[in-house]
Structures are given as structure tokens and as C-alpha cells.
Design a protein around this motif. Structure first.
Motif, mmCIF file in Angstrom:
data_model
loop_
_atom_site.group_PDB
_atom_site.id
_atom_site.type_symbol
_atom_site.label_atom_id
_atom_site.label_comp_id
_atom_site.label_asym_id
_atom_site.label_seq_id
_atom_site.Cartn_x
_atom_site.Cartn_y
_atom_site.Cartn_z
ATOM 1 N N THR A 35 0.685 -1.286 -0.569
ATOM 2 C CA THR A 35 0.311 -0.304 -0.203
ATOM 3 C C THR A 35 1.141 1.170 0.055
ATOM 4 N N TRP A 56 -6.245 -2.366 8.119
ATOM 5 C CA TRP A 56 -7.415 -2.538 7.390
ATOM 6 C C TRP A 56 -8.885 -2.129 8.405
ATOM 7 N N THR A 95 -7.542 -0.208 3.122
ATOM 8 C CA THR A 95 -7.150 0.325 3.983
ATOM 9 C C THR A 95 -7.531 1.173 4.595
#
Length: 278
Positions: A235, A241, A252
């Protein structure tokens, strides 16, 4: 979260996995070490799944819905005599996972329309002759930003780094060390709670392949013939998350963009053999 269309039908001649129609699969009690004959069956299933992803590459563009991609992949897998493994797995309603932008994994195809600058991860598993083959790729939609393009390409490379760590006699946690060591050079988040897994007769065998430096945990030693997936999720922000109310879609926590790539492989005497190639 968009509108999800009704579940697609499967012809009666297609053999379905044992978990279809059940709340959960039967616990796998077999071995993650596969015979050469079993490995070839996983490769045959993986080839169909990989072919479906290659087909979708030509269809992914601005204005296309993820639901339409699901229908195309469903038909491709069925037309090749296989079953789309996600359909009915623990109640999952679709034949692929389509994870857009901040969705880390397990995005459910719906009427969401892809836009220029998006990225979408397509995760497809095919079940054929008693064995599953599992892979995913992240695809850019139209023209994406340089930052997002770099994330996609570096996530692809992180999978390659993980593959290079595969060797008989090494612990599986060496794979995560290789992936995280590379990803940290760019300050990417490396998702921890969703992992690679053993695969074969079972969709998920119970073997866990972490993508971060988890040592001394997850120290299962790789052996020749062992089959599992590596599927790093990187990410632009945090590795933490949240999950949507559908019970599947993982995003995310900071809404940063996430990319993922996956292959199923077999451990060989000299390294690895990818079983999910078209």
C-alpha cells in the motif's frame, strides 16, 4: 459499495468443490507436499485461471463494470471445463474478486464502473479434476499517476523477490523477509493479516505464507513438492485495514491505494516452478 447482481449459474456437467452449498469447507488433513501427478493437475487448473486473467486484460478500461468482468471470467472458466473456486466459497457470491484502488483484497464484483486512473486487482482461482490453481494480477485502468504506476510495478517485483527466496530447506518466513526488505525501500505498507497459503485439493490448506518479516514465527521448512501461493499486498500508506459490512471487502484503514500480485508455485530442488501461467 455497489449493487451485486444475482449469482451466476453453473452447468450440471461441471464438477463443483465439496464446500459449495456449505458454510465452510471441510478441514484439510492432507499434505502440502504434492506428487508430480498432482502438481500437473494444479498446473492445468492454474493455466485456466491465468488464461481468464489474460482475457480480462483486454476488457479492462474506463467505463467497464466489475460485474461485467466477473461474467466474462465466469464464462471463460466454465467453457474450459473448470469451476470458479470463489463462487460459493464460505458464501462468497461471485466468480472472481475485483479489488479497486484502496481495496486490499476480496472485493466483490458489482455495478461499480472503472474510471481512468483506477487500478483493479483481479483474483481468479479455477477448480479442475479435484485441484485448485490460484493467482491474481493488478491492472491499470487507462492512464494512472506515476506514484500508482510505481506501486503496481514494485508490487509485481515484490512477488518476484518472494519467489527468489523459495528453496528447499529454508523456512517460509524467508519469503516475507525478502518481500518486506524490498517494499521498505519505498516506505510502502506491507499487509500482514492476509497471506499466501497452501493450495491443491483444498482452496486453502492451512499452510500460511506471510509477506512480512515474521521470524521466528511461521518457520515451516520448504520441501520439494510443496505447493503454495505467494501474494504480497503493498500500500501507499498503512498496512492496517478495515472491512466493509459485506464481510468480505478489505480496505486500507487510511484509504491509501493498494496493489497485489499472486502466483501458485511448487518448490523444486533448485527453487520454484510457477503453476499459474497461461
Amino acid at each position: 459499495m455497489g449493487s451485486v447482481s444475482p449469482r451466476l449459474s453453473v452447468p450440471k456437467h461441471i464438477v463443483v468443490p465439496e464446500y459449495v452449498g456449505k458454510a465452510a469447507p471441510t478441514t484439510f488433513t492432507g499434505s502440502d507436499i504434492k506428487s508430480p501427478e498432482q502438481i500437473e493437475k494444479i498446473r492445468a487448473a492454474g493455466k485456466i485461471a491465468a488464461g481468464a486473467i489474460e482475457m480480462l486484460r483486454d476488457e479492462i478500461r474506463p467505463g467497464v463494470s466489475t460485474d461485467s468482468l466477473d461474467k466474462l471470467a465466469h464464462d471463460f472458466v466454465i467453457d474450459h471445463g473448470a469451476y470458479p473456486s470463489t463462487l460459493g466459497y464460505r458464501g462468497y457470491p461471485k466468480s472472481i474478486c475485483s479489488s479497486v484502488n484502496e481495496v486490499i483484497c476480496h472485493g466483490i464484483p458489482d455495478d461499480t464502473v472503472l474510471e481512468n486512473g483506477d487500478i483493479v486487482n483481479i483474483d481468479i482461482t479455477a477448480y479442475l479434476d479435484g485441484f485448485h490453481g490460484d493467482l491474481n494480477h493488478t491492472v491499470e485502468v487507462g492512464e494512472v499517476s506515476e506514484e500508482v504506476h510505481n506501486l503496481v510495478e514494485r508490487t509485481r517485483e515484490s512477488l518476484n523477490r518472494g519467489l527468489l527466496a523459495v528453496s528447499p530447506g529454508r523456512a517460509v518466513n524467508s519469503i516475507g523477509l525478502a518481500i518486506e526488505s524490498y517494499a521498505k525501500r519505498f516506505d510502502y505498507g506491507v499487509v500482514r493479516d492476509f497471506t499466501g497459503h497452501g493450495v491443491g485439493e483444498a482452496f486453502h490448506s492451512g499452510l500460511i505464507i506471510p509477506h512480512y518479516d515474521s521470524a521466528p514465527n511461521y518457520a515451516t521448512v520448504m520441501e520439494v513438492g510443496m505447493v503454495f501461493t505467494i501474494e504480497p499486498m503493498l500500500t501507499l500508506g498503512t498496512y492496517q485495514w478495515d472491512m466493509w459490512s459485506d464481510g468480505w471487502t478489505v480496505i486500507t484503514k487510511d484509504k491509501s491505494i493498494s496493489a497485489q500480485f499472486e502466483h501458485t508455485l511448487a518448490v523444486t530442488e533448485t527453487g520454484y516452478d510457477i503453476l499459474t501461467l497461461p
